[in-house]
Scaffold this motif. Sequence first.
Motif, PDB file in Angstrom:
ATOM      1  N   PRO A 105       0.816  -0.630   0.240  1.00 22.28           N
ATOM      2  CA  PRO A 105       0.111  -0.466  -0.068  1.00 22.28           C
ATOM      3  C   PRO A 105       0.332   1.281   0.188  1.00 22.28           C
ATOM      4  CG  PRO A 105      -0.186  -1.051   2.196  1.00 22.28           C
ATOM      5  CD  PRO A 105       0.637  -1.825   1.077  1.00 22.28           C
ATOM      6  N   ALA A 106       0.464   2.588  -0.581  1.00 22.87           N
ATOM      7  CA  ALA A 106       1.145   3.480  -0.695  1.00 22.87           C
ATOM      8  C   ALA A 106       0.030   4.449  -1.176  1.00 22.87           C
ATOM      9  CB  ALA A 106       1.939   3.394  -1.765  1.00 22.87           C
ATOM     10  N   SER A 107       0.518   5.830  -0.219  1.00 26.15           N
ATOM     11  CA  SER A 107      -0.335   6.816  -1.102  1.00 26.15           C
ATOM     12  C   SER A 107       0.233   7.781  -2.885  1.00 26.15           C
ATOM     13  CB  SER A 107      -0.160   7.963   0.142  1.00 26.15           C
ATOM     14  OG  SER A 107      -0.493   7.757   1.298  1.00 26.15           O
ATOM     15  N   GLY A 108       1.141   6.921  -2.463  1.00 27.29           N
ATOM     16  CA  GLY A 108       2.462   7.608  -3.750  1.00 27.29           C
ATOM     17  C   GLY A 108       3.534   7.703  -4.062  1.00 27.29           C
ATOM     18  N   PHE A 109       4.483   7.779  -4.775  1.00 28.55           N
ATOM     19  CA  PHE A 109       6.006   7.443  -4.939  1.00 28.55           C
ATOM     20  C   PHE A 109       7.058   8.868  -4.982  1.00 28.55           C
ATOM     21  CE2 PHE A 109       4.796   6.442  -8.542  1.00 28.55           C
ATOM     22  CZ  PHE A 109       5.534   6.766  -9.709  1.00 28.55           C
ATOM     23  N   SER A 123      19.511  18.240 -10.395  1.00 24.08           N
ATOM     24  CA  SER A 123      17.837  17.023 -10.606  1.00 24.08           C
ATOM     25  C   SER A 123      16.606  17.866  -9.961  1.00 24.08           C
ATOM     26  CB  SER A 123      18.046  16.121  -9.572  1.00 24.08           C
ATOM     27  OG  SER A 123      18.931  14.944 -10.205  1.00 24.08           O
ATOM     28  N   GLN A 124      15.622  17.275 -10.084  1.00 28.33           N
ATOM     29  CA  GLN A 124      13.790  17.696  -9.923  1.00 28.33           C
ATOM     30  C   GLN A 124      13.407  16.741  -9.490  1.00 28.33           C
ATOM     31  OE1 GLN A 124      12.782  21.213  -9.497  1.00 28.33           O
ATOM     32  NE2 GLN A 124      11.018  20.133  -8.138  1.00 28.33           N
ATOM     33  N   ALA A 125      13.426  16.692  -8.260  1.00 25.90           N
ATOM     34  CA  ALA A 125      12.013  15.739  -7.282  1.00 25.90           C
ATOM     35  C   ALA A 125      11.082  16.065  -7.443  1.00 25.90           C
ATOM     36  CB  ALA A 125      12.608  15.662  -5.814  1.00 25.90           C
ATOM     37  N   TYR A 126      10.005  14.804  -7.641  1.00 26.14           N
ATOM     38  CA  TYR A 126       8.660  15.405  -7.880  1.00 26.14           C
ATOM     39  C   TYR A 126       7.781  13.991  -7.117  1.00 26.14           C
ATOM     40  CZ  TYR A 126       8.787  17.987 -12.372  1.00 26.14           C
ATOM     41  OH  TYR A 126       9.581  18.656 -13.102  1.00 26.14           O
ATOM     42  N   TRP A 127       6.775  14.151  -6.068  1.00 28.62           N
ATOM     43  CA  TRP A 127       6.143  13.602  -6.029  1.00 28.62           C
ATOM     44  C   TRP A 127       4.520  13.425  -6.998  1.00 28.62           C
ATOM     45  CZ3 TRP A 127       4.494  10.501  -2.490  1.00 28.62           C
ATOM     46  CH2 TRP A 127       2.694  10.189  -2.552  1.00 28.62           C
ATOM     47  N   ILE A 128       4.662  11.876  -7.084  1.00 27.41           N
ATOM     48  CA  ILE A 128       3.519  11.420  -8.212  1.00 27.41           C
ATOM     49  C   ILE A 128       3.207  10.343  -6.889  1.00 27.41           C
ATOM     50  CG2 ILE A 128       3.671   9.978 -10.047  1.00 27.41           C
ATOM     51  CD1 ILE A 128       6.596  10.672 -10.341  1.00 27.41           C
ATOM     52  N   ARG A 129       1.896  11.456  -7.717  1.00 26.75           N
ATOM     53  CA  ARG A 129       0.288  10.467  -6.612  1.00 26.75           C
ATOM     54  C   ARG A 129      -0.716  10.150  -7.234  1.00 26.75           C
ATOM     55  NH1 ARG A 129      -1.867  16.418  -3.819  1.00 26.75           N
ATOM     56  NH2 ARG A 129      -3.144  17.218  -5.346  1.00 26.75           N
ATOM     57  N   GLY A 133      -6.786  10.717  -5.573  1.00 25.33           N
ATOM     58  CA  GLY A 133      -6.272  10.816  -3.974  1.00 25.33           C
ATOM     59  C   GLY A 133      -6.250   8.613  -3.019  1.00 25.33           C
ATOM     60  N   GLY A 134      -5.962   9.180  -1.857  1.00 29.80           N
ATOM     61  CA  GLY A 134      -7.038   7.715  -1.235  1.00 29.80           C
ATOM     62  C   GLY A 134      -5.508   7.255  -1.853  1.00 29.80           C
ATOM     63  N   VAL A 135      -5.454   5.991  -1.148  1.00 27.67           N
ATOM     64  CA  VAL A 135      -4.225   4.674  -1.028  1.00 27.67           C
ATOM     65  C   VAL A 135      -4.032   4.280  -2.163  1.00 27.67           C
ATOM     66  CG1 VAL A 135      -3.671   1.982  -0.175  1.00 27.67           C
ATOM     67  CG2 VAL A 135      -4.953   4.224   1.019  1.00 27.67           C
ATOM     68  N   ILE A 136      -3.458   3.233  -3.285  1.00 27.92           N
ATOM     69  CA  ILE A 136      -3.241   2.659  -4.017  1.00 27.92           C
ATOM     70  C   ILE A 136      -2.387   0.796  -3.221  1.00 27.92           C
ATOM     71  CG2 ILE A 136      -3.053   4.185  -6.227  1.00 27.92           C
ATOM     72  CD1 ILE A 136      -0.346   4.375  -5.799  1.00 27.92           C
ATOM     73  N   PHE A 209      -2.016   9.420 -12.673  1.00 26.15           N
ATOM     74  CA  PHE A 209      -1.148   9.810 -11.290  1.00 26.15           C
ATOM     75  C   PHE A 209      -0.571  10.983 -12.170  1.00 26.15           C
ATOM     76  CE2 PHE A 209       0.962   5.747 -10.488  1.00 26.15           C
ATOM     77  CZ  PHE A 209       0.845   5.663  -9.420  1.00 26.15           C
ATOM     78  N   GLU A 210      -0.331  12.171 -10.789  1.00 29.32           N
ATOM     79  CA  GLU A 210       0.051  12.960 -11.390  1.00 29.32           C
ATOM     80  C   GLU A 210       0.821  13.949 -11.054  1.00 29.32           C
ATOM     81  OE1 GLU A 210      -3.277  16.414  -9.293  1.00 29.32           O
ATOM     82  OE2 GLU A 210      -3.218  15.203  -7.918  1.00 29.32           O
ATOM     83  N   ALA A 211       2.151  14.853 -11.576  1.00 32.04           N
ATOM     84  CA  ALA A 211       3.226  14.367 -10.978  1.00 32.04           C
ATOM     85  C   ALA A 211       3.238  15.984 -10.555  1.00 32.04           C
ATOM     86  CB  ALA A 211       4.043  14.182 -12.153  1.00 32.04           C
TER      87      ALA A 211
END
Length: 254
Positions: A105-109, A123-129, A133-136, A209-211
């Motif tokens: 289970p994860a909320s994103g990566f 480098s540019q970091a991205y939160w990918i969710r 929303g919710g759990v995947i 996903f959205e980044a």
Amino acid sequence: MCGRFALTQTEKEVRELLGYLEHEDFPARYNIAPTQPILVVISGDRPERGSNLPDRRALLVRWGFTPAWVKDPKEFPLLINARAETAIGKASFRAAMRHRRILIPASGFYEWRRPSKENGEKSQAYWIRPKRGGVIAFAGLMETWSSADGSEIDTGAILTTSANRTMRPIHDRMPVVIKPEDFTRWLDCKTQEPREVQDLMVPVQEDFFEAIPVSDRVNKVANMGPELQTPVVVDPSIKPSKEPDAGGGQLSLF
């Protein structure tokens, strides 16, 4: 690949999606890193009498897969990811693909866009969710490694696949996401052989996903708060790196 992820929902929310028997509560985690314990869901022996939940249970394993045949883990590379395209035939993952498939289970990566060296960009970091929303649930593999003195440690890895068109400007790999309607089939290692679940190990749909660009604070394991997911403004003059060939480097383990 997937080198960091987050799980910020409550135990109740996670359990409602994955349908396992109750597990002890756990805190929100915004920066889960390799070698740390991760929550996984496996197929259980049998459902609890009178329960309408599926035959599943949750446990903690070390993120970093160690095959059972390894003699000394210190001399073996840390396998945090397994390539879905080759895991069925790889000596490291073959047994786990057949007998120990799991859900993570994860909320994103988090993922990093690595610019070409010659242009001097950072480098540019991205939160990918997930956009909804919710759990995947990521597809994963588990192995229990036993030492010579009889002690055991449960270990796990996340399966990755080639990136879809949305993810490709950031990275050429992404985690395999298992949809809720496929949880039972993925976890069923008794009747579903690896070749029969191969169709599940594919990139998720383009709009899933959205980044979101975030700061580089996620690079440090010691940073663990919700501010890691605060959006930052990316310089519009910086163009995304050229889309990599999603089929390149397929002989790599990751």
